[in-house]
Design a protein around this motif. Structure first.
Motif, short mmCIF file in Angstrom:
data_model
loop_
_atom_site.label_atom_id
_atom_site.label_comp_id
_atom_site.label_asym_id
_atom_site.label_seq_id
_atom_site.Cartn_x
_atom_site.Cartn_y
_atom_site.Cartn_z
N GLN A 135 -0.79 19.39 5.93
CA GLN A 135 -1.64 18.60 5.03
C GLN A 135 -1.81 17.15 5.49
O GLN A 135 -2.91 16.59 5.42
N PHE A 136 -0.73 16.53 5.96
CA PHE A 136 -0.82 15.12 6.31
C PHE A 136 -1.49 14.91 7.67
O PHE A 136 -2.18 13.91 7.88
N GLY A 137 -1.33 15.87 8.57
CA GLY A 137 -2.07 15.83 9.82
C GLY A 137 -3.56 15.97 9.56
O GLY A 137 -4.39 15.29 10.19
N SER A 169 0.85 -1.21 0.00
CA SER A 169 0.00 0.00 0.00
C SER A 169 0.87 1.24 0.00
O SER A 169 2.06 1.17 0.30
N SER A 170 0.28 2.36 -0.33
CA SER A 170 1.01 3.62 -0.17
C SER A 170 0.97 4.01 1.31
O SER A 170 0.38 3.31 2.13
N GLY A 171 1.57 5.13 1.62
CA GLY A 171 1.61 5.57 3.01
C GLY A 171 0.23 5.77 3.60
O GLY A 171 -0.04 5.42 4.77
N THR A 172 -0.67 6.31 2.82
CA THR A 172 -2.02 6.58 3.31
C THR A 172 -2.73 5.29 3.72
O THR A 172 -3.49 5.27 4.69
N GLY A 173 -2.44 4.21 3.01
CA GLY A 173 -3.04 2.91 3.35
C GLY A 173 -2.66 2.47 4.75
O GLY A 173 -3.51 1.97 5.50
N GLU A 203 6.18 16.68 9.19
CA GLU A 203 5.08 17.18 8.35
C GLU A 203 5.68 17.66 7.03
O GLU A 203 6.21 18.77 6.92
N SER A 204 5.59 16.81 6.02
CA SER A 204 6.26 17.08 4.73
C SER A 204 5.74 18.33 4.04
O SER A 204 6.40 18.88 3.17
N SER A 205 4.53 18.76 4.39
CA SER A 205 3.95 19.92 3.71
C SER A 205 4.51 21.23 4.26
O SER A 205 4.45 22.26 3.59
N VAL A 260 1.49 7.45 15.09
CA VAL A 260 2.34 8.45 14.43
C VAL A 260 2.60 8.09 12.97
O VAL A 260 3.00 6.97 12.65
N ASP A 261 2.37 9.06 12.11
CA ASP A 261 2.76 8.98 10.70
C ASP A 261 4.20 9.47 10.59
O ASP A 261 4.47 10.65 10.78
N SER A 262 5.11 8.53 10.33
CA SER A 262 6.49 8.95 10.05
C SER A 262 6.87 8.53 8.64
O SER A 262 7.98 8.05 8.38
N VAL A 263 5.94 8.73 7.72
CA VAL A 263 6.18 8.32 6.34
C VAL A 263 7.42 9.02 5.78
O VAL A 263 8.24 8.42 5.11
N SER A 264 7.57 10.30 6.10
CA SER A 264 8.70 11.04 5.52
C SER A 264 9.81 11.31 6.53
O SER A 264 10.77 12.00 6.22
N GLY A 265 9.68 10.76 7.73
CA GLY A 265 10.71 10.98 8.75
C GLY A 265 11.60 9.76 8.93
O GLY A 265 12.83 9.85 8.91
N SER A 303 7.49 3.24 1.62
CA SER A 303 8.77 2.86 1.03
C SER A 303 9.45 3.96 0.22
O SER A 303 10.66 3.94 0.02
N GLN A 304 8.67 4.95 -0.24
CA GLN A 304 9.19 5.85 -1.29
C GLN A 304 9.83 7.13 -0.77
O GLN A 304 10.16 8.01 -1.55
N LYS A 305 10.01 7.22 0.55
CA LYS A 305 10.64 8.43 1.09
C LYS A 305 12.07 8.08 1.51
O LYS A 305 12.82 7.62 0.67
N ALA A 306 12.42 8.28 2.78
CA ALA A 306 13.82 8.06 3.17
C ALA A 306 14.23 6.59 3.08
O ALA A 306 15.41 6.28 3.17
C1 PLP Z 1 4.17 11.01 1.55
C2 PLP Z 1 3.49 11.09 2.85
C3 PLP Z 1 2.37 10.30 3.19
C4 PLP Z 1 1.79 9.21 2.33
O1 PLP Z 1 1.43 9.51 1.10
P1 PLP Z 1 1.09 8.36 0.04
O2 PLP Z 1 0.96 9.17 -1.19
O3 PLP Z 1 -0.17 7.72 0.45
O4 PLP Z 1 2.23 7.40 0.04
C5 PLP Z 1 1.83 10.42 4.44
N1 PLP Z 1 2.33 11.26 5.34
C6 PLP Z 1 3.40 12.01 5.08
C7 PLP Z 1 3.93 12.90 6.15
C8 PLP Z 1 4.01 11.96 3.83
O5 PLP Z 1 5.09 12.71 3.57
#
Ligand code: PLP
Length: 384
Positions: free
Chosen positions: A92-94, A65-69, A142-144, A167-172, A192-195
């Motif tokens: 945005q992600f919060g 799945s992507s991060g949102t999943g 917070e990537s945004s 905790v969402d640490s998708v980009s941390g 998988s697609q960040k750090a």
């Molecule tokens: C990229 C990101 C996501 C997930 O995004 P997907 O497009 O679903 O992979 C979630 N949270 C943060 C902080 C992100 O940077």
């Protein structure tokens, strides 16, 4: 217009990021039996090598799945409709995390923090006294906006309470320190697609003992593919409940090897050093760092665009002229910031090139930089 062929393609987004060649090659290996011993060896190694990145000894679950999943997975497994969630939103992600909780029928209280700043633990402490929350949810990096949350301080507030900390640490994760067990975080989700330097498509979620007790209750939200009970039942056998993304996992195994070969402290130090230098270079070019410098991200540089410029033409010029992909914003900051990734296997050469092209693009758009080369010079001074 398409991009210029005379410059090599440079993917400089805050994810997805460009994949190091050894990882890309690993994803091209022949497919193996997804439940055979050949895959179990891979999943076992990934489990062992990824836990230190979470700072946990808890099981780390794998999802296609992507991060949102996996953000959704963290919520659908612990919530029942009508339960209360406290969302700490500062970008945005919060906001997205809170939206998912609402979509699942939770009653969501939001502590909104000004974008660019991190949630204030004192405000959270006061709010926790007003209701019984099933979970506190927030974004590590917070990537945004580029703001980093003090997870340790918030985790401390939840010690001894039933409330879970998600905790969402998708980009941390993998770009900066994360100590899940020590900081009292119950579920950390990442992609998988960040750090982690892999193609998009893999999500991970680490689950504390405290979270597991809630997940295993039968009265939670309806769930199937994302049901962590299924994932937890197979994780110790180094299997996944459903067919795993075999090729992506080959890439992940290689990425984790690369990270540990460099050394985790060295990887974190490099991210800090390069993000500091890129930020200094942007400031010198007249693009001040967005938000609170005290909580600045190490995996993304978010730079404010000075009026009368807007971000769109800068992003467009960087792409069309220099084949370099940077990000603007797809939210209320649209036009006001540019964002450049500093995650993964990047080097000094990458950020100096970014600053060179950024200066040329700004100049072409009519922005006067203080002196030619000043962005690159400031970055070099910061690197020394
Ligand atoms: C990229 C990101 C996501 C997930 O995004 P997907 O497009 O679903 O992979 C979630 N949270 C943060 C902080 C992100 O940077």
């Amino acid at each position: 217009m398409t991009s210029s062929p005379s410059y090599p393609y440079r993917l400089r987004l805050p994810g997805p990021i460009s994949i190091p060649e050894r990882i890309r090659q690993a994803t091209a290996r022949p497919i193996v039996n997804h439940r055979g011993p050949e895959m179990r060896v891979v999943l076992e190694e990934i489990q062992r090598l990824i836990q230190p990145l979470f700072g946990t000894q808890a099981p780390v679950l794998t999802f296609g799945s992507s991060g949102t999943g996996v953000m959704e997975a963290s919520l659908v497994n612990v919530l029942a409709p009508g339960e209360k969630v406290l969302a700490l939103a500062h970008g945005q992600f919060g906001d997205r995390y809170a939206q998912i909780a609402r979509a699942l029928g939770a009653e969501v209280d939001v502590i909104e923090t000004e974008w660019g700043w991190a949630p204030d633990p004192a405000v959270v402490a006061a709010k926790l006294e007003t209701a019984d929350y099933r979970a506190v949810i927030t974004v590590h990096n917070e990537s945004s906006t580029g703001a980093v949350t003090d997870l340790a301080a918030i985790g401390e507030l939840l010690r001894g309470r039933d409330t879970l900390f998600l905790v969402d640490s998708v980009s941390g994760l993998a770009g900066m320190e994360l100590r899940q067990d020590e900081w009292g975080v119950d579920i950390v989700v990442t992609g998988s697609q960040k750090a982690l330097m892999c193609p998009p498509g893999l999500g991970f979620a680490s689950v504390s003992e405290k979270a597991r007790k809630v997940i295993e209750r039968d009265d939670r939200c309806p769930r199937f593919y994302l049901d962590m009970r299924k994932a937890l039942a197979t994780v110790d056998k180094h299997e996944t409940a459903f067919t795993c993304p075999v090729s992506l996992l080959f890439g992940m195994q290689e990425a984790l090897r690369a990270i540990h070969e460099e050394g985790l402290p060295q990887v974190f130090a490099r991210h800090k050093r390069l993000s500091d230098a890129l930020r200094a270079g942007c400031v010198a070019l007249g693009l001040p760092a967005f938000g609170d410098p005290a909580t600045a991200s190490r995996t993304v540089v978010v730079a404010a665009v000075p009026e009368p410029l807007t971000a769109g033409p800068i992003v467009k010029h960087m792409y069309e002229t220099y084949n370099t992909v940077i990000a603007g914003a797809r939210n209320k900051l649209n036009g006001r910031v540019v964002r450049i990734g500093t995650m993964g296997q990047i080097s000094e050469a990458d950020i100096l090139t970014d600053l060179h092209y950024l200066e040329l693009s700004l100049t072409a758009l009519g922005h006067k930089v203080p002196a030619p080369g000043c962005g690159v010079a400031a970055a070099i001074a910061s690197l020394r």
